[in-house]
Scaffold this active site. Sequence first.
Site, PDB file in Angstrom:
ATOM      1  N   TYR A 205      34.134  44.234  47.808  1.00 46.38           N
ATOM      2  CA  TYR A 205      34.056  42.856  48.288  1.00 46.38           C
ATOM      3  C   TYR A 205      35.137  42.610  49.327  1.00 46.38           C
ATOM      4  O   TYR A 205      36.159  43.299  49.379  1.00 46.38           O
ATOM      5  CB  TYR A 205      34.210  41.860  47.137  1.00 46.38           C
ATOM      6  CG  TYR A 205      35.571  41.932  46.476  1.00 46.38           C
ATOM      7  CD1 TYR A 205      36.630  41.139  46.909  1.00 46.38           C
ATOM      8  CD2 TYR A 205      35.799  42.820  45.433  1.00 46.38           C
ATOM      9  CE1 TYR A 205      37.882  41.233  46.318  1.00 46.38           C
ATOM     10  CE2 TYR A 205      37.051  42.916  44.837  1.00 46.38           C
ATOM     11  CZ  TYR A 205      38.082  42.121  45.286  1.00 46.38           C
ATOM     12  OH  TYR A 205      39.323  42.219  44.717  1.00 46.38           O
ATOM     13  N   PHE A 215      42.055  36.759  51.933  1.00 51.20           N
ATOM     14  CA  PHE A 215      42.929  36.551  50.783  1.00 51.20           C
ATOM     15  C   PHE A 215      42.792  37.628  49.734  1.00 51.20           C
ATOM     16  O   PHE A 215      43.651  37.785  48.871  1.00 51.20           O
ATOM     17  CB  PHE A 215      42.698  35.173  50.143  1.00 51.20           C
ATOM     18  CG  PHE A 215      41.320  34.984  49.584  1.00 51.20           C
ATOM     19  CD1 PHE A 215      41.013  35.398  48.305  1.00 51.20           C
ATOM     20  CD2 PHE A 215      40.335  34.372  50.340  1.00 51.20           C
ATOM     21  CE1 PHE A 215      39.746  35.225  47.778  1.00 51.20           C
ATOM     22  CE2 PHE A 215      39.058  34.177  49.820  1.00 51.20           C
ATOM     23  CZ  PHE A 215      38.765  34.609  48.546  1.00 51.20           C
ATOM     24  N   ASP A 216      41.726  38.402  49.798  1.00 51.61           N
ATOM     25  CA  ASP A 216      41.539  39.488  48.833  1.00 51.61           C
ATOM     26  C   ASP A 216      40.422  40.388  49.320  1.00 51.61           C
ATOM     27  O   ASP A 216      39.385  39.904  49.800  1.00 51.61           O
ATOM     28  CB  ASP A 216      41.193  38.905  47.464  1.00 51.61           C
ATOM     29  CG  ASP A 216      41.216  39.949  46.366  1.00 51.61           C
ATOM     30  OD1 ASP A 216      41.828  41.000  46.566  1.00 51.61           O
ATOM     31  OD2 ASP A 216      40.628  39.696  45.300  1.00 51.61           O
ATOM     32  N   ILE A 233      34.544  33.933  38.570  1.00 56.68           N
ATOM     33  CA  ILE A 233      34.183  32.548  38.866  1.00 56.68           C
ATOM     34  C   ILE A 233      32.662  32.369  38.881  1.00 56.68           C
ATOM     35  O   ILE A 233      31.901  33.315  39.081  1.00 56.68           O
ATOM     36  CB  ILE A 233      34.786  32.103  40.209  1.00 56.68           C
ATOM     37  CG1 ILE A 233      34.356  33.039  41.340  1.00 56.68           C
ATOM     38  CG2 ILE A 233      36.303  32.017  40.112  1.00 56.68           C
ATOM     39  CD1 ILE A 233      34.857  32.619  42.714  1.00 56.68           C
ATOM     40  N   TYR A 259      37.599  27.616  42.437  1.00 54.61           N
ATOM     41  CA  TYR A 259      38.828  27.215  41.748  1.00 54.61           C
ATOM     42  C   TYR A 259      39.105  25.718  41.798  1.00 54.61           C
ATOM     43  O   TYR A 259      40.154  25.271  41.358  1.00 54.61           O
ATOM     44  CB  TYR A 259      40.018  27.989  42.325  1.00 54.61           C
ATOM     45  CG  TYR A 259      39.874  29.462  42.107  1.00 54.61           C
ATOM     46  CD1 TYR A 259      40.107  30.027  40.860  1.00 54.61           C
ATOM     47  CD2 TYR A 259      39.462  30.300  43.135  1.00 54.61           C
ATOM     48  CE1 TYR A 259      39.951  31.385  40.649  1.00 54.61           C
ATOM     49  CE2 TYR A 259      39.302  31.660  42.927  1.00 54.61           C
ATOM     50  CZ  TYR A 259      39.548  32.195  41.684  1.00 54.61           C
ATOM     51  OH  TYR A 259      39.382  33.537  41.472  1.00 54.61           O
ATOM     52  N   PHE A 276      32.585  35.486  50.576  1.00 53.53           N
ATOM     53  CA  PHE A 276      32.692  36.880  50.153  1.00 53.53           C
ATOM     54  C   PHE A 276      31.535  37.690  50.724  1.00 53.53           C
ATOM     55  O   PHE A 276      30.385  37.230  50.700  1.00 53.53           O
ATOM     56  CB  PHE A 276      32.626  37.011  48.632  1.00 53.53           C
ATOM     57  CG  PHE A 276      33.836  36.536  47.900  1.00 53.53           C
ATOM     58  CD1 PHE A 276      34.917  37.377  47.685  1.00 53.53           C
ATOM     59  CD2 PHE A 276      33.897  35.243  47.406  1.00 53.53           C
ATOM     60  CE1 PHE A 276      36.037  36.943  46.994  1.00 53.53           C
ATOM     61  CE2 PHE A 276      35.009  34.799  46.724  1.00 53.53           C
ATOM     62  CZ  PHE A 276      36.083  35.651  46.515  1.00 53.53           C
TER      63      PHE A 276
END
Length: 285
Positions: A205, A215-216, A233, A259, A276
């Site tokens: 991902y 961010f990731d 999530i 979130y 994503f």
Amino acid sequence: MSQGQLATRYHRSFLSSASIASGRRKTNIMRINMSSLTALLVASSSRAVSAFTTRTVAPVAARAAMTTRHMASDGPMPYDDEKMPIYALGLNIGMQISSQTDFKTLLEEDELAILLNGFEDVVKGENTANPMEVLQKYGPAVNELLRDRTEKIVERVKKDGEEYIEGFLDCNDEAVKTDSGLVYYSMKEGDGASPEVADEVEVHYHGTLVDGTVFDSSVERGATIKFKLGQVIKGWQEGLAMMKEGGKATLVIPPGLAYGDAGSGGAVPPGATLKFEVELFKVNP
């Protein structure tokens, strides 16, 4: 974050009252809990946290490494080797504070200077006023100021997300928006099994905020990750259930499926919409 690593999510409010003993009496002082203000900071793309999970890891080591790389790439150190340990101590304190709260976003330049003056006065012991008395008198005003400015920033972040979703749908005719608000866009159709909530999945991902900030990303880390679908999530649970093994899709996840107003550590701001690109390799019942 190593493959499969998980940790607890932050659930604390940004302000709390503490009962502090002063002589024989106890005084209620408003204390700023920085953790949920973290989200006002747009996370660095090099921070290794798994923000799609319902929980986050503490990125202290990642922040330290990031700072070291930044300094090394920018040229010589600001002090000689004898003084650098003291400078490093200051960096450590600054990183801990800045990783939790983006005061550059919350405060104007002149306000930031006043904040640093207060910090310096306490550290040097040169206070012109008793810090406890100042906190007792102005604690409620601190609460009000931070709450008001935080709410305005969250509202702006939410609006940016809504506009991003509208634009994404306009530019991608094959994208679908589900009843929950999730946007799903198939990039490559798979031909295997579709996962259920109880299944373990293996994926790659790449996660970004709507401004493009990474961010990731397991892709950038160079390793796929396995996890139980029920541990992530809601936007991931719904989106991956629409995929099949071998497939790849873009998920645009509104804050209500991510979130919410709490954000996630320092990686995901409160109210943020997340994007994503997900490739589903394996489903293990």
